[in-house]
Every structure is written in C-alpha cells, then in structure tokens.
Motif scaffolding. Structure first.
Motif, PDB file in Angstrom:
ATOM      1  N   LEU A 134       0.836  -1.204   0.000  1.00  0.00           N
ATOM      2  CA  LEU A 134       0.000   0.000   0.000  1.00  0.00           C
ATOM      3  C   LEU A 134       0.871   1.255   0.000  1.00  0.00           C
ATOM      4  N   PHE A 135       1.959   1.227   0.758  1.00  0.00           N
ATOM      5  CA  PHE A 135       2.894   2.352   0.793  1.00  0.00           C
ATOM      6  C   PHE A 135       3.438   2.647  -0.609  1.00  0.00           C
ATOM      7  N   ASN A 136       3.849   1.600  -1.325  1.00  0.00           N
ATOM      8  CA  ASN A 136       4.393   1.787  -2.672  1.00  0.00           C
ATOM      9  C   ASN A 136       3.340   2.313  -3.636  1.00  0.00           C
ATOM     10  N   GLU A 137       2.138   1.778  -3.561  1.00  0.00           N
ATOM     11  CA  GLU A 137       1.059   2.240  -4.441  1.00  0.00           C
ATOM     12  C   GLU A 137       0.758   3.721  -4.186  1.00  0.00           C
ATOM     13  N   THR A 138       0.712   4.084  -2.898  1.00  0.00           N
ATOM     14  CA  THR A 138       0.404   5.469  -2.532  1.00  0.00           C
ATOM     15  C   THR A 138       1.514   6.417  -2.981  1.00  0.00           C
ATOM     16  N   THR A 139       2.756   6.012  -2.771  1.00  0.00           N
ATOM     17  CA  THR A 139       3.891   6.844  -3.186  1.00  0.00           C
ATOM     18  C   THR A 139       3.914   7.023  -4.698  1.00  0.00           C
ATOM     19  N   ASP A 140       3.689   5.947  -5.434  1.00  0.00           N
ATOM     20  CA  ASP A 140       3.674   6.029  -6.899  1.00  0.00           C
ATOM     21  C   ASP A 140       2.601   6.998  -7.386  1.00  0.00           C
ATOM     22  N   LEU A 141       1.427   6.945  -6.763  1.00  0.00           N
ATOM     23  CA  LEU A 141       0.338   7.815  -7.196  1.00  0.00           C
ATOM     24  C   LEU A 141       0.622   9.277  -6.816  1.00  0.00           C
ATOM     25  N   LEU A 142       1.177   9.494  -5.637  1.00  0.00           N
ATOM     26  CA  LEU A 142       1.557  10.856  -5.246  1.00  0.00           C
ATOM     27  C   LEU A 142       2.569  11.437  -6.229  1.00  0.00           C
ATOM     28  N   LEU A 143       3.542  10.631  -6.629  1.00  0.00           N
ATOM     29  CA  LEU A 143       4.561  11.095  -7.571  1.00  0.00           C
ATOM     30  C   LEU A 143       3.960  11.365  -8.944  1.00  0.00           C
ATOM     31  N   SER A 144       3.082  10.470  -9.390  1.00  0.00           N
ATOM     32  CA  SER A 144       2.499  10.640 -10.727  1.00  0.00           C
ATOM     33  C   SER A 144       1.603  11.873 -10.802  1.00  0.00           C
ATOM     34  N   LYS A 145       1.009  12.256  -9.665  1.00  0.00           N
ATOM     35  CA  LYS A 145       0.134  13.431  -9.630  1.00  0.00           C
ATOM     36  C   LYS A 145       0.890  14.713  -9.266  1.00  0.00           C
ATOM     37  N   GLY A 146       2.203  14.584  -9.053  1.00  0.00           N
ATOM     38  CA  GLY A 146       2.992  15.757  -8.699  1.00  0.00           C
ATOM     39  C   GLY A 146       2.729  16.258  -7.297  1.00  0.00           C
ATOM     40  N   LEU A 147       2.255  15.384  -6.410  1.00  0.00           N
ATOM     41  CA  LEU A 147       1.913  15.786  -5.049  1.00  0.00           C
ATOM     42  C   LEU A 147       2.986  15.418  -4.037  1.00  0.00           C
ATOM     43  N   GLU A 148       3.868  14.515  -4.394  1.00  0.00           N
ATOM     44  CA  GLU A 148       4.920  14.078  -3.473  1.00  0.00           C
ATOM     45  C   GLU A 148       6.134  14.985  -3.625  1.00  0.00           C
ATOM     46  N   VAL A 149       6.546  15.587  -2.534  1.00  0.00           N
ATOM     47  CA  VAL A 149       7.721  16.454  -2.560  1.00  0.00           C
ATOM     48  C   VAL A 149       8.922  15.641  -2.081  1.00  0.00           C
ATOM     49  N   ARG A 150       9.897  15.471  -2.960  1.00  0.00           N
ATOM     50  CA  ARG A 150      11.077  14.689  -2.609  1.00  0.00           C
ATOM     51  C   ARG A 150      11.927  15.440  -1.583  1.00  0.00           C
ATOM     52  N   SER A 151      12.679  14.688  -0.794  1.00  0.00           N
ATOM     53  CA  SER A 151      13.607  15.318   0.147  1.00  0.00           C
ATOM     54  C   SER A 151      14.708  16.027  -0.642  1.00  0.00           C
ATOM     55  N   PRO A 152      15.431  16.968  -0.001  1.00  0.00           N
ATOM     56  CA  PRO A 152      16.414  17.787  -0.739  1.00  0.00           C
ATOM     57  C   PRO A 152      17.535  16.963  -1.359  1.00  0.00           C
ATOM     58  N   TYR A 153      18.066  17.481  -2.461  1.00  0.00           N
ATOM     59  CA  TYR A 153      19.234  16.874  -3.097  1.00  0.00           C
ATOM     60  C   TYR A 153      20.501  17.473  -2.497  1.00  0.00           C
ATOM     61  N   ILE A 154      21.548  16.650  -2.368  1.00  0.00           N
ATOM     62  CA  ILE A 154      22.860  17.109  -1.919  1.00  0.00           C
ATOM     63  C   ILE A 154      23.905  16.518  -2.861  1.00  0.00           C
ATOM     64  N   PRO A 155      25.114  17.071  -2.889  1.00  0.00           N
ATOM     65  CA  PRO A 155      26.139  16.541  -3.796  1.00  0.00           C
ATOM     66  C   PRO A 155      26.550  15.114  -3.434  1.00  0.00           C
ATOM     67  N   TYR A 156      26.906  14.316  -4.445  1.00  0.00           N
ATOM     68  CA  TYR A 156      27.468  12.989  -4.193  1.00  0.00           C
ATOM     69  C   TYR A 156      28.881  13.145  -3.628  1.00  0.00           C
ATOM     70  N   LEU A 157      29.270  12.223  -2.750  1.00  0.00           N
ATOM     71  CA  LEU A 157      30.660  12.205  -2.282  1.00  0.00           C
ATOM     72  C   LEU A 157      31.569  11.742  -3.416  1.00  0.00           C
ATOM     73  N   GLN A 158      32.665  12.421  -3.617  1.00  0.00           N
ATOM     74  CA  GLN A 158      33.622  12.055  -4.658  1.00  0.00           C
ATOM     75  C   GLN A 158      34.747  11.180  -4.122  1.00  0.00           C
ATOM     76  N   GLU A 159      34.929  11.206  -2.792  1.00  0.00           N
ATOM     77  CA  GLU A 159      35.970  10.374  -2.182  1.00  0.00           C
ATOM     78  C   GLU A 159      35.621  10.174  -0.711  1.00  0.00           C
ATOM     79  N   VAL A 160      36.251   9.159  -0.095  1.00  0.00           N
ATOM     80  CA  VAL A 160      36.043   8.886   1.321  1.00  0.00           C
ATOM     81  C   VAL A 160      36.781   9.937   2.143  1.00  0.00           C
TER      82      VAL A 160
END
Length: 332
Positions: A134-160
């Motif tokens: 149910l969680f996956n179905e709900t998330t997919d529908l929220l995303l398809s309707k543009g209602l789900e706000v993703r968490s912020p993006y940050i840069p990928y680590l380039q090295e340890v």
C-alpha cells in the motif's frame, strides 16, 4: 512446528490489542473517505487501505475468540457520520494514507521481534508486507500526480573523507558543520509529519463538539507550527528547501464526520508517533544543537500527549490495555 497450544505472551496480546484498536479506527476513517472521494485512482488506494484494516480486525477477533480474550470495543459505526460533508480534499486523503502507512510499518516492525507463536508472527509479517504494498502504491500515485515532494538533493561524495575534529559534534557556538544526509532526512520528515498533523488538527478543531477538546486541538496546532519553525530554520541555514503545508486541503465545514472520541484518539496516536520519530532522529543527529532541540521538543509533545490521555480518561473513552495482575491487591 508447534504441536500443542501455546498461550499468547504479554507482547503478543499487547500487539494484537493495539492492532485492533487502531484498525477499528481506520475502518471508520476510510469508510468516510470512500464515501467522499471523487478521484478514481485515489479511490482505489482508499479501498485497499480499508480492506487491509478490515482484514486485520477479523484476524485479531478470531485469535482473541479462540483464546477466550475479550474483544476490545475500539471504534464502531457510532464513531463515523457518513452523511457529514467533506472535511478534507482527495489529495489530503492520499497524503494521509502515505503518512499512516509509514507509521504502521514502524509499529508492525516493533511488534514482530517480540512475537513468538507462529500464527502471530505470520499475522504481523503479513501486516508488514501488505502495508509495504500500500505504501508503494500510494507513493507512486503521489509522484504521478505531482503531489509528493522529494527530500532535498545534496552533492554525491567524490571520495572517502574521515572526520578528524570534534567540531563534527559541535553546534552551539561558533562555526557549525553542514547537516549530514541523515540529519536532513529526519528534519524533512518531521516537518512533513507536523504539517500533516496541523492539517488534521485544524479540520478536527473546526468540527469537534467538546470545548475542552477544541482547546486541546488549538494548543496542538500551535505546538506543531512552532516545531516546524525550529526544524525549518536548520534547513534554511543550509540553503535547503522546506516542505509545504497541507492546510489548504481542509474544507471550511463545521459538521463533524467523526466522534470526538475518534478524533481525540487519532491526535493522541499521531502525537505518540511524533515522539517516536523524534527519538529516532535524536539517535541519528550528532550535532549538539540539533540533538538538544529534539530532546526539548520531544518533552513538549510528551506533555501534550499526556494531557490528551487525561482527556480520554475524563470523558471515559480510554480502554484499559491488557495488563499484569495486581498481586498486592489480590493479597488484601
């Protein structure tokens, strides 16, 4: 394989009892949502959520009957008013379901390790797998309707990179390090949860009948808004976006769709979930200023939650959970 009857343990009884109470409430809630929803895709999600709640109540009822354990009162058709006008939008119904599945997954995952009988383990494993679906179905529908706000993006680590200074833990004075990805995750999630709680409590505050509960909801709204400001400042200071509110999805009606008992219980349940969320965030937030805020705010909502329980007791709405025998009383 179990070849003889084994009694339920305290953890199993407690988990099943809580499962019944919560899902009897969700049956009422989703029946009302189903009567009001207009979007066909969201309707399918609500039907799925209602079906799961009904299945869970049936399973727990069967187990308790076989064990000779009293069936909780929980919530019944007397706690929902199907003819009441729409209080929330379709978009709210969908987002509410996403938040409830997140909370249910945490609850079931907490109960499962303390279940020992095979049938009880199977039940809660089924609860987890069906709720994940149910969680996956709900998330997919929220995303398809543009209602789900993703968490912020940050840069990928380039090295340890290893932490070399204790400044990593600092946060009260002087230069502060940027938030970690996990700290951002919890801040963002707790803002979203508080926004959902604000929408719920705003709608309930409009329709509740008892003045003392209305005052309690007003207080809860102010607490949630204040805590959103605290968490949002951390994101703002790191030039990160903040989740939006759901207040606009509350309709301007005053006729209650649910009983005061149900509405107070839901707010109490969400308050308890919030305390758990803050505890998890605290354990994953090394920055001292952030961890101190989680401790302080957790205490604030803890007191609020206690007042909610006192209101349930005052109105004779709180069922006594399964409990140990009072041997001292028996010996009198």
């Amino acid at each position: 394989m179990e070849t003889h009857h084994i009694r339920l343990t305290s953890s199993e009884v407690g988990g099943l009892w809580a499962n019944y109470i919560a899902d009897s409430m969700f049956i009422c809630v989703y029946k009302y949502y189903l009567a009001k929803v207009e979007d066909e895709e969201i309707k399918q999600i609500i039907e799925h959520a209602l079906d799961l709640a009904q299945q869970h109540v049936q399973v727990v009822t069967k187990i308790f009957n076989e064990e000779g354990h009293a069936i909780p009162l929980g919530f019944t058709e007397n706690d929902v008013h199907m003819d009441a006008p729409r209080l929330f939008s379709d978009e709210y119904f969908l987002s509410f379901t996403k938040h409830m599945t997140k909370g249910a997954l945490v609850t079931y995952s907490t109960i499962l390790p303390h279940a020992f009988r095979n049938d009880i383990r199977k039940h809660f494993m089924s609860c987890i797998s069906s709720t994940m679906e149910l969680f996956n179905e709900t998330t997919d529908l929220l995303l398809s309707k543009g209602l789900e706000v993703r968490s912020p993006y940050i840069p990928y680590l380039q090295e340890v990179d290893m932490v070399e200074k204790q400044q990593f833990l600092a946060g009260w004075w002087g230069k502060q390090r940027p938030l970690t990805a996990i700290e951002i995750t919890h801040l963002y999630s707790n803002i979203q949860t508080n926004h959902m709680g604000t929408a719920v409590i705003t709608g309930f505050g409009q329709v509740v009948k008892n003045d003392d509960i209305r005052d309690y909801f007003r207080r809860g709204k102010e607490i949630a808004k204040k805590q959103i400001q605290v968490f949002s400042k951390y994101l703002h200071d790191n030039d990160l976006p903040v989740p939006v509110t759901w207040d606009a999805e509350v309709q301007d009606i005053t006729e209650p769709p649910f009983s005061d008992k149900l509405m107070l219980y839901m707010v109490s349940m969400m308050t308890a979930a919030g305390m758990g969320n803050y505890g998890t965030a605290l354990s994953a937030s090394p920055r001292r200023d952030l961890s101190a805020d989680y401790v302080r705010l957790q205490g604030e909502i803890g007191l609020y939650g206690e007042d909610g329980l006192n209101l349930q007791i005052k109105h004779a709405w709180m069922e006594r959970p399964p409990h140990a025998t009072d041997r001292n009383q028996l010996m009198k």
